[in-house]
Design a protein around this motif. Sequence first.
Motif: not given
Lengths: 245, 85
Positions: A20-29
């Motif tokens: 349930g904890r979202l992970l940090e990221h800047e990109s997609k795909g």
Amino acid sequence: MEKSRLDYTIITDTFASVNGRLLEHESKGGAMLTELYRAHVGDWPKFFKMDTLSKAGFLASELLLKECSGVESAPETASDSNRGNVHGSVSDSVSDSVSDGAKRASDARCEEYVQSRAVVLFGITGSLCADRNYQETIQFADNYYPSPALFVYTLPNIVTGEIAIRNRYRGETSFYVLDGYDAQSMAFHIRCAFQDSVTDSVLAGWVDSSGNEDFRSFFILVDRGAAAAPGMLENEIMKIMDKLK
Amino acid sequence: MEEMILKLKQEIIEVLNLEDITPEDIDNDAPLFGEGLGLDSIDALELIVLMEKNYGIKLQDPAKGKEIFKSINVMAEYIQKNRTR
């Protein structure tokens, strides 16, 4: 008394979460998979050679196993369900035996699981994405260079092998291609894995990729207790699948 | 030759998805397989495809790859001598 739960990870082309904890990221795909790999795994260069299906499955399994074994605490940014529960329990109503089993099965890297852990995965499109990529290398007679590296991923069960190799698992590995999300069928096949005399836990999940930039997966770690609890597995799977739709 | 070696390294990095490796990381005399870059049998097949696709070299005997892919220097020399494009 500690509440029971199934640990789970979700990775789609737009977000990734652990319990349930979202992970940090800047990109997609596809770039997001690489970014998350570098941030949370980083020690398995074979990752870069994998097809999208295997990358999504491998990464989801790594995040789950690390969460279970406490090797890494993934950065927390927000809850993907706003439940206010740090651990994001899918269900708080399962039996105590499930809890004990989950804890016993938690040390993902432990030698104990080399023989006794199965990997059972499901999806709709199988290796279609890799099939397309490979097809492009043989499409034109004047540019006919079949890629061995792409060809090896033209079977969906390769992702189960990648996970088993990484963790040295020698238990059963299976990949079932289904018509759609089907919690009943998934639970049935996961339970089947426990019918032999050696399997004590199943690393199970859904992994699907219809394009290099389009994928979704979730993974759970199931022990005998969870598999035996009536209806529990189906309910847990359905709740997680709802987050994917 | 130096230019060709650099180009070859870049091609190998790209075709084998060696994302954490730069041309400078590859020792010209280090073994490509086993130690060194730690390539595997599928990588060897990709290198055979690379030689055919980029340099017009068709290896009739894949077993020859063991000698040709000994190092970047050996591979570059073989390509230099046998390339058709």
